[in-house]
Design a protein around this motif. Structure first.
Motif, short mmCIF file in Angstrom:
data_model
loop_
_atom_site.label_atom_id
_atom_site.label_comp_id
_atom_site.label_asym_id
_atom_site.label_seq_id
_atom_site.Cartn_x
_atom_site.Cartn_y
_atom_site.Cartn_z
N ARG A 1 0.72 -1.21 -0.04
CA ARG A 1 0.10 0.26 -0.09
C ARG A 1 0.74 1.30 -0.17
O ARG A 1 0.49 2.11 -0.71
N LEU A 2 2.11 0.97 0.87
CA LEU A 2 2.89 2.39 0.49
C LEU A 2 3.40 2.71 -0.80
O LEU A 2 3.20 3.81 -1.24
N ALA A 3 3.56 1.74 -1.37
CA ALA A 3 4.03 1.75 -2.97
C ALA A 3 3.05 2.49 -3.75
O ALA A 3 3.24 3.47 -4.57
N GLY B 1 15.33 3.57 6.52
CA GLY B 1 14.36 3.13 7.35
C GLY B 1 12.79 3.97 7.18
O GLY B 1 13.30 5.02 6.61
N VAL B 2 11.75 3.45 7.65
CA VAL B 2 10.48 4.24 7.39
C VAL B 2 9.91 5.13 8.50
O VAL B 2 8.84 5.39 8.28
N ALA B 3 10.79 5.03 9.42
CA ALA B 3 10.23 6.09 10.70
C ALA B 3 11.45 6.38 11.53
O ALA B 3 12.43 5.66 11.35
N GLU C 1 7.23 -2.71 15.06
CA GLU C 1 6.25 -2.27 13.86
C GLU C 1 7.44 -1.01 13.29
O GLU C 1 7.41 -0.30 13.88
N ALA C 2 7.64 -1.45 12.17
CA ALA C 2 8.80 -0.37 11.49
C ALA C 2 8.26 0.87 11.59
O ALA C 2 8.69 2.02 11.81
N SER C 3 6.87 1.11 10.96
CA SER C 3 6.16 2.45 10.85
C SER C 3 4.83 2.46 11.12
O SER C 3 4.54 2.89 12.16
#
Ligand code: GLG
Length: 838
Positions: free
Chosen positions: A137-139, A450-452, A668-670
């Motif tokens: 969904r991010l993509a 990284g995503v956060a 949770e990565a982000s």
């Protein structure tokens, strides 16, 4: 659904000709024409789906001027972002395209004048479920932002014939149903069979000297598959830019099968066709866990090779030297799934285009950038050497070469540090030998993110520590974001209208503008309207729940929602412990003055993930008892909404009062659901994990319900020796909850059913539910209290929305563009129009 905005709010770019005009009459006749000429139906025999298709083609026709002109513009020496992702969860396309084109109201009128209901046609659309969850969904959000920001981009991925399974619940258990999303056709894609490429597999490499006496290697495969591109235009919001999502389908190369292998063997040739087409048949339904299946590696290599060959062809068609590849393309690796691209680009440059190794390596490193999405060790991809070498013999040689050169540098920097050497190596040699894809991605890229913020810091301290020490300059953070077009304008038309009435519509592309709502938080009549909208939206979800599940929920109760993949680290079962605590309190004191709640869950479990499936069974079992207990009626309901997907998300996020973001800190990565909820006015109950940390920072600690251990505390407690059983023993209320489950109360007396779950909690509890239980319960109590003060709750809700500007995917994409890709917007001018165009 109401029109999110009047079309008149949108500047109309007139590019249409007679055929694709926007007058109601033209739209009506286009609809009728498409029904007749494309679907081949008279109105009398047309199904709803025929009408949907006719409408979809009517809309697609109106994208084409922009799309083709976008492609033309990019032929002129501009740097293009190529987003490589094994998943793109783009969701339904119809309404999004109507909104981005600015023709929603016109189309509604044309459809209604044709005697149809737009809403009904919208509901016909089958969403392409080409992803598992957040990563895919991010993509999709990023593609939307890339187009809206007018950044040249191509998304490259796989056209899975079957996407993520449809989930049904039978007797409380998840049942997986094949997702036949293509069965009635996909009107949004355009096949480009003439642009196919060939992808090789297996065989061996051959070392030789070329005509000039140079040492070379060529790959003699034992199988070749054809990759056929299918393009979906991704239009930006009210701009001319329509970028391309190019998904590859595998097909057999008949000539190859027939002549080289199966002369006279018809059945054998058909077999080969089936084997080739199997490649892109199905999406692996695992999220955050690798499935080390050969077919999966084949899929990854297949789409990455197609993409890189496509880029090279594009470049060579413009007469620019291949040596400028990295100046023409910025290739983002969405997790390690496309990491094989590093070796493939080297192979293409060195073996096929005869560029020398050092130059090729410079190009490769400057082309790729790598996004990591997880800290979970079970998600780090590695492939057994034997399998890898059998499928990609030449790539294995290239990886050995890259590794040798890299480890020579490591040795120079850290002489005699064997630990370092073995951790940094692209090959895991601790037991069975593996290729480590994350290491390949790190070495072959110029940027790693990284995503956060928390996630990037933890990457540097844990899984990628050695790489951080070796290449500190490569590391950056880019916090995830979500597109306000889909996750507000499309899914929450009521709130979109109210906000736009008050502050104009610039926030749709400049989300920071929402700050202007802050002062309105003190305006009682605005708060009243805000509440009214939330109420109506909750009413819509209640109606859906009643229709689909025959459960009646009260839209006045607090809607407490957790929707996401089912995973132990996300702790849906901690939520269940609260549900049962809430239930027990009501049972013990029937007059308890409690804030009524509706607990809503949704999410799919990986088919092979037993514990996750048991958690679903537990939720549904608890729901069955609670919803039928007259003692608690009107004060609590529990609902598991089956088949959570993008379409359902669009209904659910806007209807939430409370967003559950309760993963164990550091896991949770982000998260991106957390952003969608808060953007739609839900308050968050959450741990200091992933992007929750930044959401809380933005909205203010006083507008966020924080609980639980911090990452440090989690690590500390683990190190000291965590004993979950002690928490159980020392907490009477917790003990009562666990004992009630164990007693068979929710399972018709079956005391074994939930035993695996309970034993896991009591004796292992890797995700520390029991350690966080009391803090969670206390914080839930604060939530209940806060909800009683409706004026203040509304204030907090408005402030949450007002302060969500940071979490637009437009901001994320701007950061990638500046920090990592070094690309600029290239506005598209509509120069070349279709015959008859203005
Ligand atoms: C991952 C992570 C999420 C993250 C998402 C997008 O688990 O925390 O928000 O990618 O970066 N597999 C995922 O969904």
């Amino acid at each position: 659904m109401n029109a999110p905005l009047e079309d008149s709010l949108t500047p109309q770019i007139r590019v249409e000709d007679d055929r694709t005009g926007l007058s109601i009459t033209t739209l009506r006749s286009a609809l009728a024409d498409n029904l007749f000429y494309i679907q081949g139906k008279f109105p009398g025999t047309a199904t709803k789906n025929d009408y949907y298709m006719a409408l979809a083609y009517t809309v697609r026709d109106r994208l084409l001027q922009r799309w083709l002109n976008t492609t033309q513009t990019y032929r002129k020496n501009v740097k293009v972002v190529c987003y490589l992702s094994a998943e793109f969860l783009i969701g339904p396309q119809l309404v999004n395209n109507l909104i981005n084109l600015g023709i929603y109201a016109k189309i509604r009128q044309a459809v209604e004048e044709s005697g149809l209901s737009l809403q009904e046609l919208i509901e016909q659309e089958e969403e392409p479920g080409l992803g598992n969850g957040g990563l895919g969904r991010l993509a999709a959000c990023y593609l939307d932002s890339l187009s809206t920001l007018e950044i040249p981009a191509i998304g490259y991925g796989i056209r899975y014939e079957f996407g993520i399974f449809d989930q049904e619940i039978r007797d409380g258990w998840q049942v997986e149903i094949t997702d036949k999303w293509l069965q009635y056709g996909n009107p949004w894609e355009i096949a480009r069979p003439e642009e196919y490429v060939e992808v090789k597999f297996g065989g061996r490499s051959e070392h030789y000297y070329d005509e000039k006496g140079n040492y070379r290697v060529r790959w003699i495969p034992d199988r070749v598959v054809k990759g056929v591109p299918y393009d979906t235009p991704i239009l930006g919001y009210q701009v001319n830019t329509a970028n391309t999502l190019r998904l590859w389908k595998a097909e057999a190369i008949e000539s190859f099968d027939f002549q080289a292998f199966n002369i006279g063997d018809y059945y054998g040739a058909v077999d080969a066709k089936i084997v080739s087409e199997n490649l892109t048949k199905i999406l692996y339904p695992n999220d955050e866990v690798i499935q080390g299946k050969e077919l999966r590696l084949q899929q990854q290599y297949f789409f990455v090779s197609c993409a890189l060959q496509d880029m090279i062809r594009l470049l060579l068609s413009t007469e620019v030297s291949l040596e400028t590849f990295h100046q023409q393309f910025a290739v983002q690796l969405n997790d390690t799934h496309p990491a094989i691209g590093v070796a493939e680009l080297m192979r293409l440059l060195v073996d096929e285009h005869r560029i020398d190794w050092d130059k090729a390596w410079h190009i490769t490193q400057n082309t790729f950038a790598f996004t990591n999405h997880t800290l979970l060790p079970e998600a780090l991809e590695k492939w057994p050497i034997e399998l890898f070498g059998r499928l990609l013999p030449r790539h294995l040689e290239i990886i050995y070469e890259i590794n040798q050169r890299f480890l020579d540098r490591v040795r120079m920097k850290y002489p005699r540090d064997l630990g370092k050497l073995s951790r940094l190596s692209l090959i895991d040699e601790s037991g069975e030998r593996y290729v480590r894809m994350a290491n390949l991605a790190c070495v072959g890229s110029h940027a790693i993110n990284g995503v956060a913020e928390l996630h990037t810091e933890l990457l540097k301290k844990t899984v990628l520590k050695d790489f951080y020490e070796f290449f500190p300059e490569k590391f950056a953070n880019v916090t995830n974001g979500v597109t306000p077009r889909r996750w507000m304008v499309l899914s929450n038309p009521r709130l979109t209208r109210l906000i736009t009435e008050k502050i104009g519509d610039r926030w749709i592309t400049h989300l920071d503008d929402l700050r202007k709502l802050e002062t309105l938080a003190d305006d009682a009549s605005f708060r009243q309207q805000w509440r009214q909208i939330k109420q109506e939206t909750k009413g819509d979800l209640a109606a859906y729940i009643r229709k689909k599940l025959d459960i009646i929920v009260d839209p006045k109760s607090l809607f407490d929602i957790q929707v996401k993949r089912i995973h132990e680290y996300k702790r849906q079962h901690l939520n269940v412990l609260h549900v049962i605590t809430f239930y027990n309190r009501l049972k013990h004191d029937r007059d308890l003055d409690i804030t009524p709640r509706t607990f809503i869950f949704g999410g799919k479990a990986a088919p092979g993930y037993f514990m996750a499936k048991l958690i679903i069974k537990l939720i549904v079992s608890v729901a069955n008892i609670v919803n039928n207990d007259p003692d608690v009626r009107d004060r609590m309901k529990v609902v598991f909404i089956p088949d959570f997907n993008v379409t359902l998300g669009q209904r659910i996020y806007p209807a939430a009062d409370l967003s559950e973001q309760i993963s164990t800190a550091g896991k949770e990565a982000s998260g991106t659901g957390n952003m969608k909820f808060a953007l739609n006015g839900a308050l968050t109950i959450g741990t200091l994990d992933g992007a929750n940390v930044e959401i809380r920072e933005e909205v203010g600690a006083e507008n966020f319900f924080l609980f639980g251990l911090t990452t440090e505390e989690v690590y500390g407690l683990k190190a000291r020796g965590y004993r979950p059983f002690d928490y159980y023993n020392q907490n009477a209320e917790l003990k009562a909850v666990i004992d009630l489950i164990s007693s068979g109360f929710f399972s018709h007396g079956d005391v074994d059913l939930f035993k695996p779950l309970i034993d896991n909690l009591l004796y292992r509890d890797d995700y520390m539910l029991l350690a966080d239980y009391q803090s969670y319960i206390d914080t839930q109590e604060k939530v209940s209290q806060a909800y009683r003060d409706r004026e203040n709750w509304t204030r907090m809700s408005i402030l949450n929305v007002a302060r969500m500007g940071k979490f637009s995917s437009d901001r994320s994409i701007r950061e990638y563009a500046q920090k990592i890709w070094k690309v600029e917007p290239v506005p598209v001018e509509l120069l070349q129009l279709c015959p008859g165009g203005q």
